[in-house]
Design an enzyme around this catalytic site. Structure first.
Site, PDB file in Angstrom:
ATOM      1  N   LEU A  53       0.830  -1.209   0.000  1.00  0.00           N
ATOM      2  CA  LEU A  53       0.000   0.000   0.000  1.00  0.00           C
ATOM      3  C   LEU A  53       0.861   1.254   0.000  1.00  0.00           C
ATOM      4  CD1 LEU A  53      -2.665  -0.996   2.692  1.00  0.00           C
ATOM      5  CD2 LEU A  53      -3.054  -0.778   0.242  1.00  0.00           C
TER       6      LEU A  53
ATOM      7  N   GLY B 258       7.829   3.654   3.326  1.00  0.00           N
ATOM      8  CA  GLY B 258       8.504   4.800   3.935  1.00  0.00           C
ATOM      9  C   GLY B 258       9.838   4.366   4.485  1.00  0.00           C
TER      10      GLY B 258
ATOM     11  N   PHE C 122      10.587   3.728   7.389  1.00  0.00           N
ATOM     12  CA  PHE C 122      10.426   2.717   8.434  1.00  0.00           C
ATOM     13  C   PHE C 122      10.302   1.328   7.847  1.00  0.00           C
ATOM     14  CE2 PHE C 122       6.441   4.404   7.007  1.00  0.00           C
ATOM     15  CZ  PHE C 122       5.750   3.263   6.655  1.00  0.00           C
TER      16      PHE C 122
ATOM     17  N   VAL D 200       4.158  -0.940   3.922  1.00  0.00           N
ATOM     18  CA  VAL D 200       2.805  -1.209   4.419  1.00  0.00           C
ATOM     19  C   VAL D 200       2.112  -2.122   3.418  1.00  0.00           C
ATOM     20  CG1 VAL D 200       0.617  -0.221   5.158  1.00  0.00           C
ATOM     21  CG2 VAL D 200       2.720   1.076   5.462  1.00  0.00           C
TER      22      VAL D 200
ATOM     23  N   ASP E   7       3.864  14.191  15.220  1.00  0.00           N
ATOM     24  CA  ASP E   7       4.052  14.145  13.771  1.00  0.00           C
ATOM     25  C   ASP E   7       2.728  14.339  13.042  1.00  0.00           C
ATOM     26  OD1 ASP E   7       5.670  14.114  11.564  1.00  0.00           O
ATOM     27  OD2 ASP E   7       5.605  11.937  11.337  1.00  0.00           O
TER      28      ASP E   7
END
Ligand SMILES: *[C@@H]1O[C@H](CO)[C@@H](O)[C@H](O)[C@H]1NC(C)=O
Ligand SMILES: *[C@@H]1O[C@H](CO)[C@@H](O)[C@H](O)[C@H]1NC(C)=O
Ligand SMILES: *[C@@H]1O[C@H](CO)[C@@H](O)[C@H](O)[C@H]1NC(C)=O
Ligand SMILES: *[C@@H]1O[C@H](CO)[C@@H](O)[C@H](O)[C@H]1NC(C)=O
Ligand SMILES: *[C@@H]1O[C@H](CO)[C@@H](O)[C@H](O)[C@H]1NC(C)=O
Ligand SMILES: *[C@@H]1O[C@H](CO)[C@@H](O)[C@H](O)[C@H]1NC(C)=O
Ligand SMILES: *[C@@H]1O[C@H](CO)[C@@H](O)[C@H](O)[C@H]1NC(C)=O
Ligand SMILES: *[C@@H]1O[C@H](CO)[C@@H](O)[C@H](O)[C@H]1NC(C)=O
Ligand SMILES: *[C@@H]1O[C@H](CO)[C@@H](O)[C@H](O)[C@H]1NC(C)=O
Ligand SMILES: *[C@@H]1O[C@H](CO)[C@@H](O)[C@H](O)[C@H]1NC(C)=O
Length: 873
Positions: free
Chosen positions: A572, A575, A577, A580, A690
């Protein structure tokens, strides 16, 4: 002469001076204006201070009588009323003085408040007992019910019971303490039958301030009687206990034919009815030496008492000390042979005895369960918990033993979404045998007091997040078979993979030594685990969790994650991190699975505790975290799937769908609500750190939900500038003050939110690529100086906006992006202001609709005016 004994003479003349218990002020009065918006006001007619009913009742809706009935003649306390369209029994809970005799008055004036022109019939209950049926003739009828009743506990409940014949309502509720040596009965309470000011001077109802107890005296005349009066005050310097109003006593009736008696006939359909009677006399004439006034009283032809010699300007009260019965009651007041003057009567009262046979639940049980009711805000719990049995509270069980008060013996609060610790109030339910708290989100230890509840036979605590160790007393009792205990202390912390079943402790009636050993071992294991993880555990009192979430699994293995995402099939997003993925849980719930890349998982010991906490934070404007995986170096987070992606996508120029102004305001308001919850609804408060359009997600209904909340403290953030100083956030949204002081507060989020709001208004990026006015706030500041709002708002909207709401939105946003944190509003304020913006825009759109000449639109406007009109009085 048994009847004679029924009479007692209260001749208090100059001797028994009763302390003026409540003389001339309203001490002890409770005067409730049901449905009133004003918290207190003084009724100009009576001088009585009324208070709004909101603190006495937690159900029903406020209404006002129709304009046509708001007449001068209608007492102000009757202008408003509370109606109870929901629930079978709704109650007012009033704290009173224990063992005090009260005059309780309930008033009902319908006044066509619902515009239907019809009236309901319903029942009025006092505590667990039926007091009366309320039957109104028509919308203009005013019904007043009065009873003199000794309150045996320090609170009472007045209830309205829906009998299926319309919506119950009440207009006013009043409590007046009376001296304990008046209106005494052998048994039962006194329902006012009639209270008469005989041959009244005023020809009006007399009550407070003339009557210090606020009894209401109705004028009464009879053709065969004539009036005698005095201009002088009665009971000026001393009082009879009954403290009759002087204005009532200043007039008396005497027979027109001086040799005739005064006759009073009372007829009542029910010949078994029992009555109490009070007659009040005062001599109004200064008698000469050769004059005398003496009379006897008889009842149904039998001498009852006499002779009575009323004293000059002082009240003498004759009353029954036990009840009189009979279908017809005839009282005769006739002069004695010696008397030169005819008999007199100044005032008279009749009461019907009402026996309240059903006793209230034991006070200690009521106190305890009322605390639990207010803790969990159970509006469906109304009136006495156990009595009458037909109205037993949902989830309660009681014992009913002959004349003893009912006791609470079982309580089922299973699957009610309860949070916090096991409430200490339970310790006062001393007769409880069966307690079920299973399937909630209760936290904290299992309290010691549970083992002190000596009648407790079944205790179910499964499906909570309780922590060990179990109190020794409970273990002891489940061992010796006196208690069936079910508890699992595991679900509060991640269990080892797939061994949830093994760690699920159920203690049925355990008798054998061998099983005891197992139990003890298991407990120490939990205790050890608990100690290890305690550091990461946070208080989550404020979190709301629904039962369904509890039933979902929270911790997943890597293998399960693979299955959920169909082997990481659909990406999806991506990033810094990690990635997804799209997926489905076993029950087909659509989810988004965020896998953290191994490089970003350093120093996150608190990972599990943090995630557990987030699993319980639940708000409609926060994305739901369903579960997580923490296996080896695989960390995954499973979120609710948000079908419409992030706000960022909708603000970018490349997106063909233009969000309407209303849609934008709605999203802004919802995101603000999510943030408000984190700041003000969570304990301890959480700072998101954030806030940006990419973290505001939209579901299939375009409802906004904040994402990534709370994890920001322990997780790296997309596009992070990981400064050595520890400042984290996204460039453009970072609070300038935080950058300078490194002091993180909620106001930093407010700054970021302000930037987001500006983006929503303008559809411009937070940081522009142009040289001038790099930051969006600088650009808006510059444009504001030009004074044209339409050039600030996204040109794609083509000016289809409410200009005032746009001004207001910009104003809110600019307040949020103040350079220093102090002038920034808090999120509560922001939410309020945004709601107003939204309302302006919605009203504009509605206006369009009405403007099209739609007749129903006009009608609605008219109705609104009449509903608002009472405000103006
Ligand atoms: C009202 O009267 C009672 C009894 O006489 C007295 O104790 C109390 O102080 C009075 N209250 C006020 C406000 O005057
Ligand atoms: C509420 O109280 C204010 C001030 O006493 C008064 O002006 C207003 O009319 C009252 N409203 C109602 C509905 O009684
Ligand atoms: C309502 O009932 C009273 C008697 O209870 C009657 O006097 C009055 O005329 C009635 N009013 C209407 C509008 O029917
Ligand atoms: C009721 O009275 C008892 C004893 O007088 C007291 O302990 C208790 O706290 C009171 N309850 C309330 C709700 O005031
Ligand atoms: C009335 O109350 C007083 C003090 O509170 C008490 O001494 C007296 O016995 C009571 N009298 C009656 C009839 O209950
Ligand atoms: C007054 O009452 C007495 C006794 O009932 C009666 O004899 C007498 O006629 C009455 N007088 C008048 C004037 O009605
Ligand atoms: C009572 O005495 C007064 C004089 O004091 C006299 O005028 C009157 O007639 C007497 N009345 C009777 C009934 O004797
Ligand atoms: C009438 O009055 C006289 C003198 O006051 C008294 O002696 C007598 O007992 C009275 N008779 C009655 C029946 O009360
Ligand atoms: C239990 O009841 C007693 C007596 O009414 C009261 O003092 C105490 O505070 C109650 N305990 C709890 C936990 O409510
Ligand atoms: C405890 O509660 C759970 C959930 O409500 C239920 O499934 C279980 O049967 C209960 N256990 C006992 C011993 O009643």
């Amino acid at each position: 002469m048994e009847i004679f004994e029924n009479f007692l003479f209260a001749l208090l003349g100059g001797f028994a001076l009763v302390a003026l218990v409540h003389a001339q002020n309203q001490s002890g009065f409770i005067s409730i204006d049901c449905g009133a918006e004003n918290t207190t006001y003084t009724d100009t007619k009576t001088g009585i201070k009324y208070i709004s009913d909101t603190t006495f009742v937690d159900a029903g809706i406020s209404k006002s009588v129709a304009l046509a009935y708001q007449l001068e003649s209608l007492h102000q306390p009757l202008w408003n009323l509370r109606s109870f369209p929901e629930g079978k029994r709704n109650c007012y809970n009033v704290k009173l003085a224990k063992d005090v005799r009260y005059l309780i008055r309930a008033s009902f004036a319908h006044g066509d408040y619902d515009g239907k022109g019809t009236v309901p019939e319903f029942d009025l209950h006092l505590g667990p007992n039926k007091w009366e049926s309320v039957i109104l003739g028509n919308v203009s009828t005013i019904i007043v019910k009065e009873i003199i009743h000794v309150i045996s506990s320090n609170s009472t409940r007045v209830c309205l019971v829906n009998t299926g014949a319309g919506t119950p309502f009440i207009s006013a509720l009043e409590f007046r303490p009376l001296p304990n040596n008046t209106y005494i009965t052998q048994s039962g309470s006194l329902n006012t039958f009639i209270r008469m000011d005989v041959l009244s001077i005023t020809n009006q109802v007399v009550r407070y301030r003339d009557d210090v107890y606020d009894r209401s005296w109705a004028p009464y005349a009879y053709p065969q009687w004539q009036q005698i009066t005095t201009p002088r005050t009665i009971d000026e310097d001393r009082y009879n206990d009954y403290q009759l109003p002087s204005i009532v006593m200043r007039s008396a009736a005497t027979p027109k034919n001086k040799s005739e008696p005064l006759l009073i006939n009372l007829v009542h359909e029910d010949s078994t009815s029992k009555f109490y009677m009070y007659m009040h006399f005062a001599e109004l004439e200064e008698l000469q030496a050769n004059q005398s006034r003496q009379f006897n009283i008889s009842f149904n032809g039998n001498h009852l008492y006499g002779p009575v010699v009323p004293s000059y300007r002082h009240t003498t009260t004759a009353y029954t000390t036990s009840a009189l019965t009979g279908e017809k009651l005839q009282f005769s007041i006739h002069k004695t042979e010696n008397s030169t003057l005819p008999p007199i009567l100044n005032a008279i009262e009749f009461y019907l005895v009402q026996d309240f046979s059903q006793s209230e639940t034991e006070q200690a049980d009521v106190d305890a369960i009322m605390n639990i009711k207010s803790l969990y805000k159970r509006k469906d719990w109304q009136g006495d918990p156990c009595a009458p049995q037909a109205f037993l509270w949902n989830g309660l069980g009681c014992s009913y033993n002959d004349n003893d008060p009912p006791r609470i013996t079982s309580l089922n609060l299973s699957s009610r979404g309860l949070t916090g610790g096991i409430p200490p109030y339970l310790s006062n339910l001393t007769m409880i045998e069966h307690l079920d708290l299973s399937n909630n989100s209760l936290t904290g230890p299992v309290p010691e007091f549970l083992s002190k509840l000596q009648y407790l036979r079944v205790l179910n605590l499964t499906g909570n997040m309780l922590t060990g160790p179990l109190p020794a007393g409970l273990v002891e009792r489940s061992k010796n078979g006196s208690l069936s205990l079910s508890v699992d202390l595991c679900s509060s912390y991640p269990c080892k993979e797939n061994n949830k079943k093994k760690n699920n402790f159920v203690f049925p009636v355990i008798a054998s030594f061998a099983s005891l050993l197992v139990v003890t071992l298991a407990i120490s294991a939990i205790y050890w685990r608990h100690k290890r993880l305690r550091k990461g555990k946070k208080n989550n009192d404020s979190s709301l969790i629904d039962g369904s979430l509890e039933t979902k699994k929270r911790r997943f293995t890597y293998a399960e994650i693979t299955k959920i995402t169909n082997d990481f099939e659909t990406i999806l997003g991506e990033g810094s991190f990690g990635k997804v993925y799209h997926g489905y849980l076993d029950d087909n719930t659509e989810v988004a699975v965020k896998m953290l890349s191994p490089s970003s998982r350093q120093g996150y010991e608190q990972f599990e505790a943090e995630v557990i906490l987030l699993l319980t934070v639940h708000h409609k404007n926060l994305t739901t975290l369903y579960g997580y995986c923490n296996e080896g170096n695989q960390i995954g987070l499973i979120y609710e799937y948000m079908a419409n992606g992030s706000l960022e996508e909708y603000l970018s120029d490349s997106n063909a769908d233009v969000l309407s102004w209303e849609g934008r305001l709605r999203i802004a308001t919802e995101a603000a609500q999510g943030l408000e919850y984190l700041h003000l609804g969570c304990k301890p408060p959480r700072v998101h750190r954030d806030i940006k359009p990419a973290n505001i997600l939209l579901n299939d209904q375009f409802q906004a939900r904040l994402a990534d909340f709370g994890l920001s403290k322990t997780f790296p953030i997309e596009g992070v500038s990981h400064l050595s100083t520890g400042v984290a956030g996204t460039f453009g949204y970072l609070d300038p003050e935080y950058c300078q002081t490194f002091r993180l507060t909620e106001k930093s989020d407010v700054y970021s939110f302000g930037v987001v709001l500006l983006e929503i208004i303008t559809s411009r990026p937070a940081i522009a690529n142009t040289e001038e006015h790099k930051h969006i706030s600088q650009w808006v500041d510059f444009m504001l100086a030009q004074g044209d709002i339409k050039n600030i708002v996204d040109p794609k909207l083509h000016g289809d906006i409410d200009v005032n709401s746009a001004w207001k939105a910009v104003e809110i946003a600019m307040g949020c992006v103040s350079h220093s944190s102090t002038p920034r509003p808090n999120m509560n304020r922001v939410v309020m202001e945004l709601k107003e913006c939204l309302a302006m825009e919605t009203a504009r759109k509605e206006g369009h609709r009405f403007g099209s000449g739609d007749q129903s639109g006009r009608m609605m406007t008219l109705n609104l005016t009449s509903e608002l009109a009472p405000l103006a009085r």
